[in-house]
Design an enzyme around this catalytic site. Structure first.
Site, short mmCIF file in Angstrom:
data_model
loop_
_atom_site.label_atom_id
_atom_site.label_comp_id
_atom_site.label_asym_id
_atom_site.label_seq_id
_atom_site.Cartn_x
_atom_site.Cartn_y
_atom_site.Cartn_z
N HIS A 296 0.82 -1.17 0.11
CA HIS A 296 0.07 -0.02 0.13
C HIS A 296 0.87 1.11 0.05
O HIS A 296 1.62 1.53 0.87
CB HIS A 296 -1.07 0.00 1.25
CG HIS A 296 -1.92 1.25 1.27
ND1 HIS A 296 -3.12 1.17 0.56
CD2 HIS A 296 -1.74 2.32 1.69
CE1 HIS A 296 -3.50 2.40 0.64
NE2 HIS A 296 -2.68 3.26 1.29
N HIS B 142 -1.82 3.29 -8.53
CA HIS B 142 -2.10 2.50 -9.75
C HIS B 142 -1.89 3.05 -11.11
O HIS B 142 -1.97 4.33 -11.10
CB HIS B 142 -3.68 1.93 -9.61
CG HIS B 142 -4.54 3.14 -9.37
ND1 HIS B 142 -4.74 3.75 -8.21
CD2 HIS B 142 -5.30 3.77 -10.42
CE1 HIS B 142 -5.64 4.66 -8.47
NE2 HIS B 142 -6.15 4.72 -9.67
P1 AMP Z 1 -8.31 6.75 -10.39
O1 AMP Z 1 -9.43 7.64 -10.59
O2 AMP Z 1 -7.23 6.78 -11.06
O3 AMP Z 1 -8.25 6.72 -8.81
O4 AMP Z 1 -9.01 5.38 -10.93
C1 AMP Z 1 -9.31 4.26 -10.09
C2 AMP Z 1 -10.01 3.31 -10.77
O5 AMP Z 1 -10.11 2.23 -10.16
C3 AMP Z 1 -11.18 3.64 -11.49
O6 AMP Z 1 -11.06 3.35 -13.00
C4 AMP Z 1 -12.27 2.60 -11.17
O7 AMP Z 1 -13.23 2.18 -12.00
C5 AMP Z 1 -11.26 1.50 -10.54
N1 AMP Z 1 -11.84 0.66 -9.67
C6 AMP Z 1 -12.48 0.73 -8.56
N2 AMP Z 1 -12.65 -0.25 -7.52
C7 AMP Z 1 -12.47 -1.31 -8.43
C8 AMP Z 1 -12.65 -2.61 -8.34
N3 AMP Z 1 -13.07 -3.25 -7.16
N4 AMP Z 1 -11.97 -3.36 -9.12
C9 AMP Z 1 -11.41 -2.79 -10.60
N5 AMP Z 1 -11.44 -1.72 -10.72
C10 AMP Z 1 -11.85 -0.73 -9.78
ZN ZN Z 2 -4.17 -0.29 -0.51
#
Ligand code: AMP
Ligand code: ZN
Length: 114
Positions: free
Chosen positions: A46, A100
């Protein structure tokens, strides 16, 4: 982090199909895809965002880009092209506070960054 959705994915508390996994990194499909191919690549550890990175993480970040290269070849988007996005903080719209990298591909992406 116990309330972090991506930590739960890493720990397999939230069942997720991994496109890639090694001891430090996993990749999986975004739940709300913005392109035909939308993959997230994350460190297992994390780290809440890019600004929380420290010197010891530099090798890990380099490895993440190596994994992105590997995934691009596996998904056969290495020739057609793809975009890598990393949002950091509120103005960038970072929703999940676990570092990410988005891989977006499978269509002609807009030419604008914002
Ligand atoms: P960000 O706006 O860069 O923080 O992107 C977060 C991303 O995580 C978004 O595109 C969401 O659709 C994706 N996301 C959130 N929860 C999940 C999940 N459980 N599994 C896969 N993707 C997720
Ligand atoms: Zn985390």
């Amino acid at each position: 982090m116990s309330d972090c959705i991506f930590c739960k994915i890493v720990n397999k508390e939230v069942p997720t199909n991994f496109i890639y996994e090694d001891e430090e990194i996993v990749a999986f499909n975004d739940i709300n895809p913005q392109a035909p191919i939308h993959i997230l690549v994350i460190p297992k550890k994390h780290i809440s965002s890019l600004v929380e990175l420290n010197k010891n993480d530099e090798n890990l970040i380099g490895r993440i880009f190596g994994v992105i290269n590997e995934i691009a070849k596996k998904e056969k988007i290495d020739k057609s092209g793809f975009r890598v996005i990393m949002n950091c903080g509120e103005d960038a719209g970072q929703e999940v506070k676990h570092l990410h990298f988005h891989i977006l591909a499978g269509k002609k992406l807009g030419t604008k960054i914002i």
